[in-house]
Design an enzyme around this catalytic site. Sequence first.
Site, short mmCIF file in Angstrom:
data_model
loop_
_atom_site.label_atom_id
_atom_site.label_comp_id
_atom_site.label_asym_id
_atom_site.label_seq_id
_atom_site.Cartn_x
_atom_site.Cartn_y
_atom_site.Cartn_z
N ARG A 1 9.75 1.63 -6.30
CA ARG A 1 8.29 1.87 -6.25
C ARG A 1 8.39 0.50 -4.14
NH1 ARG A 1 5.84 1.96 -11.89
NH2 ARG A 1 5.69 4.23 -12.21
N ARG B 1 2.80 -1.13 -3.99
CA ARG B 1 1.14 -1.85 -3.92
C ARG B 1 1.41 -3.03 -4.45
NH1 ARG B 1 -1.86 0.00 -9.21
NH2 ARG B 1 0.04 0.34 -9.73
N ARG C 1 -2.25 2.98 2.75
CA ARG C 1 -3.14 3.54 1.82
C ARG C 1 -4.74 3.75 1.89
NH1 ARG C 1 -5.70 5.98 -0.86
NH2 ARG C 1 -6.18 5.72 -3.97
N ASP D 1 5.65 11.08 -4.25
CA ASP D 1 5.22 11.78 -6.05
C ASP D 1 5.86 12.72 -6.79
OD1 ASP D 1 3.22 9.97 -8.01
OD2 ASP D 1 2.63 12.31 -8.19
N TYR E 1 2.62 15.57 -17.52
CA TYR E 1 1.13 15.79 -17.28
C TYR E 1 0.69 16.99 -16.67
CZ TYR E 1 2.65 10.73 -15.48
OH TYR E 1 3.28 9.55 -15.84
#
Length: 344
Positions: free
Chosen positions: A26, A30, A39, A76, A151
Amino acid sequence: MSAKSRKIVEVLNGKTVSPPPVWLMRQAGRHLPEYRATRAEAGSFLDLCYSPALATEVTLQPIRRYGFDAAILFSDILVIPDALKRNVRFEEGHGPRLDPIDADGIFALKGDDVHNHLQPVMEAVGRIRQAVPQETALIGFCGAPWTVATYMIAGQGTPDQAPARLFAYKEPRAFAQLLDVLAELSADYLVAQIDAGVDVVQIFDSWAGVLGEKEFAEYAVRPVRRIIDSVKSRRPHAKVIAFAKGAGLLLKTYRQETRADAIGLDWSVPLSFAADLQKDGPVQGNLDPMRVVAGGVALDEGIDAILQALGNGPLIFNLGHGITPQADPENVMRLVARVRGENQ
């Protein structure tokens, strides 16, 4: 420069490199103000993943700032279910949401359009390979079938993946079919990334740690081995890192059973055990991401302990999971410098 001479590829060939190459899971994300700006420009998270120009930009941001030894494709793990038309979306403050799938839905899955759907990702890979420094490796990835399946079944992330575990017990035939479909599509996806220009691929099994021993063998090992066998049968020189977070003692045979070139270690893996695992081949990890948030002595001590325990063997320095949004970029710069012996 050939892919073989990139430091991470050298380690994956079994060589000890000193100082070890470093990248962070990652790393494009962020914690970086430039990522947050891009983003916002993209609109939705998936729009960012599917825009070759913007995905290239955010992949390059941490390379420009930190000079990591590898860039990792910005994408992703849920692009495969998205390509399977499971209505993937990312809700602010809630994370990913999908239309939950049942047994009938699993048997009706069609992967006909997956390759076309993911073409923008391949375009991004090509652009990134052209843009990164020659000495920088490019890593592609996919989610492991078990983690992606959790998921798809729950329609969202859950604390212990109880919905997927229950479904697997109640609908074993359907669940096995889902894992098989995901393994086949993931192998094709990784081969396409390799052909587009990545040097290494990583398989993320973020939820492997909730499985019992028998389930780990069936849901984590078997599908990942199927992916790796398929990739290597078509691209014999492919290099694969497998990361089964939380697998603990089950990592002892994970490399041999999956045929991965290296195994990623989460921060809960004791360094004495990690050193034992390293006797069988390269390892990647395993600094606690919270040490990067804390900085200072906590960061330095964590780095030094890993280098002391694992630095004399084939090691890719990384975190034990993804960098968190709270991490200060100054601490990341300190990490890179310390791994490279630049601030002793």
